[in-house]
Design a protein around this motif. Structure first.
Motif, short mmCIF file in Angstrom:
data_model
loop_
_atom_site.label_atom_id
_atom_site.label_comp_id
_atom_site.label_asym_id
_atom_site.label_seq_id
_atom_site.Cartn_x
_atom_site.Cartn_y
_atom_site.Cartn_z
N ARG A 123 0.81 -1.22 0.00
CA ARG A 123 0.00 0.00 0.00
C ARG A 123 0.84 1.26 0.00
N GLY A 124 2.16 1.13 0.09
CA GLY A 124 3.01 2.31 0.03
C GLY A 124 3.50 2.74 1.41
N LEU A 125 4.57 3.53 1.39
CA LEU A 125 5.22 3.94 2.64
C LEU A 125 4.31 4.76 3.53
N ALA A 126 3.55 5.70 2.94
CA ALA A 126 2.69 6.56 3.76
C ALA A 126 1.64 5.73 4.50
N ALA A 127 1.03 4.77 3.78
CA ALA A 127 0.01 3.92 4.40
C ALA A 127 0.63 3.05 5.49
N ALA A 128 1.83 2.52 5.24
CA ALA A 128 2.51 1.71 6.25
C ALA A 128 2.83 2.54 7.50
N PHE A 129 3.27 3.77 7.28
CA PHE A 129 3.55 4.66 8.41
C PHE A 129 2.28 4.92 9.21
N ARG A 130 1.17 5.22 8.53
CA ARG A 130 -0.10 5.47 9.23
C ARG A 130 -0.53 4.25 10.03
N SER A 131 -0.43 3.06 9.43
CA SER A 131 -0.83 1.84 10.13
C SER A 131 0.02 1.64 11.38
N GLY A 132 1.32 1.92 11.26
CA GLY A 132 2.20 1.76 12.41
C GLY A 132 1.87 2.72 13.53
N ALA A 185 1.30 12.67 17.47
CA ALA A 185 0.81 11.58 16.62
C ALA A 185 -0.70 11.59 16.51
N GLN A 186 -1.38 12.01 17.57
CA GLN A 186 -2.84 12.08 17.54
C GLN A 186 -3.34 13.25 16.71
N ARG A 187 -2.53 14.28 16.58
CA ARG A 187 -2.95 15.49 15.86
C ARG A 187 -2.54 15.50 14.39
N ILE A 188 -1.59 14.65 14.02
CA ILE A 188 -1.13 14.61 12.63
C ILE A 188 -2.00 13.63 11.85
N ASN A 189 -2.45 14.06 10.67
CA ASN A 189 -3.26 13.21 9.81
C ASN A 189 -2.62 13.16 8.43
N ILE A 190 -1.92 12.08 8.15
CA ILE A 190 -1.21 11.94 6.88
C ILE A 190 -2.24 11.69 5.76
N THR A 191 -2.18 12.52 4.72
CA THR A 191 -3.14 12.41 3.63
C THR A 191 -2.51 11.93 2.32
N THR A 192 -1.19 12.03 2.20
CA THR A 192 -0.54 11.64 0.96
C THR A 192 -0.46 10.12 0.83
N GLU A 193 -0.33 9.64 -0.39
CA GLU A 193 -0.16 8.22 -0.65
C GLU A 193 1.29 7.88 -0.99
N PHE A 194 2.16 8.89 -1.02
CA PHE A 194 3.54 8.65 -1.46
C PHE A 194 4.50 8.57 -0.28
#
Length: 338
Positions: A66-75, A166-175
């Motif tokens: 799913r890409g690095l950004a998605a992996a980071f969000r899941s973590g 971490a609770q306030r940051i919302n990653i929106t990019t897919e890259f």
């Protein structure tokens, strides 16, 4: 009790993961518990099995890449659910020196920073080629301007994040999450610090991008999206004003010839100028609408942060209930309800 969770996004890192895990610290000053988290982003080489063999505490598996950004969000989501007070992100290829995680965490432990970036010393890093050093410096300079921060290595993935951040940051990019996170943090007035870190020679070519032009294109899109989302009025009104100004030039040209009695042969200047003037006005109006949307997004993000804090409280009560036993746990729940 302070808990540190070190997360490692992985894609086919079965060969290099053991070396990375062996270099991670088991104890950090100011931290009571250190745990490891591996995000297997659709690996086909048994990365998750290697992580289990090495006793990794938490493993998140994606069915497909799913890409690095998605992996980071899941973590980050899993680390928060497991009660992490500090989250450190590092790579699975052993690029970063694991011993530097202790230094990376200290500004957060001392209450001096919300996010800490590991500065790889891009300007004179022997492990980076000359084009990569130049690209990193230019990219970091652009991010500094967009985010209003002073981070010399904006795309470094070696970073520590406090629980609140971490609770306030919302990653929106897919890259890639790196620049998106910094622009958000800067616009949300978070305290960002940097510490020098050591690096090792890359064990393999980057899997994040296949070419420098592709990396520049995707990073540019990410930065533009983040800036437009958080500063829409400046982005759209500035662009609209520029278009309108350009539209005024042919209109002034027409008026000049019209004053000379030769306006009939220059109607096209009036048409082009009028079209550009209308377009610039519409773009500026879009900026005003986007600014209202951005204000609404801020409210939604604040509500999301509050919801996450409530979930934390409920999770803490449930953990205390399990540890205390059935009777004491019921008493805790009744006390909280009261």
């Amino acid at each position: 009790m302070t808990k540190l969770i070190i997360q490692i996004p992985c894609l086919n890192e079965a060969e290099t993961l053991p070396t990375t895990l062996a270099a991670l610290p088991r104890r950090v000053e100011g931290v009571d518990t250190v745990e490891f988290l591996v995000i297997d982003d659709g690996s086909s080489d048994g990365t998750a099995q290697v992580a289990r063999q090495w006793g990794v505490h938490h493993i998140v598996s994606h069915r497909r890449n799913r890409g690095l950004a998605a992996a980071f969000r899941s973590g980050v989501d899993r680390a928060l659910a497991e009660g992490a007070d500090i989250i450190v992100n590092t790579d699975g290829d052993g690029q970063y020196e694991g011993a530097d995680i202790a230094a990376l965490c200290q500004p957060i432990i001392r209450g001096q920073a919300d996010i800490v970036i590991g500065d790889r010393g891009v300007a004179d890093n022997a492990h980076f080629s000359a084009p990569k050093r130049m690209m990193q410096r230019v990219g970091s300079a652009v991010v500094q301007g967009l985010a209003g921060t002073n981070v010399s290595d904006a795309v470094s993935g070696f970073r520590a994040i406090s629980r609140d951040a971490a609770q306030r940051i919302n990653i929106t990019t897919e890259f890639s999450y790196t620049t998106d996170m910094l622009i958000q943090a800067g616009r949300k007035k978070m305290a960002i610090a940097t510490v020098p870190v050591r690096t090792h020679a890359a064990a393999r070519p980057s899997r994040l991008f296949k070419s420098i032009p592709r990396f520049i294109m995707h990073t540019g899109i990410t930065m533009a999206r983040a800036f437009t989302a958080y500063k829409p009025l400046r982005a759209f009104v500035g662009t609209g004003s520029l278009i309108a100004f350009i539209g005024l030039l042919p209109i002034l040209r027409f008026l000049w010839f019209y004053a000379q009695g030769d306006g009939g042969g220059h109607i096209q200047s009036l048409v082009i100028g009028g079209a550009l003037l209308v377009l610039g006005t519409l773009v500026a109006i879009m900026g005003m609408v986007a600014d209202l949307v951005a204000a609404n997004r801020k409210l939604l993000e604040e509500n999301l942060a509050r919801t996450r804090r409530l979930e934390d409280q409920l999770a803490a009560i449930h953990r205390a209930s399990r540890e205390a036993g059935p009777e004491t746990g019921s008493a805790l729940k009744r006390k909280d309800a009261a």
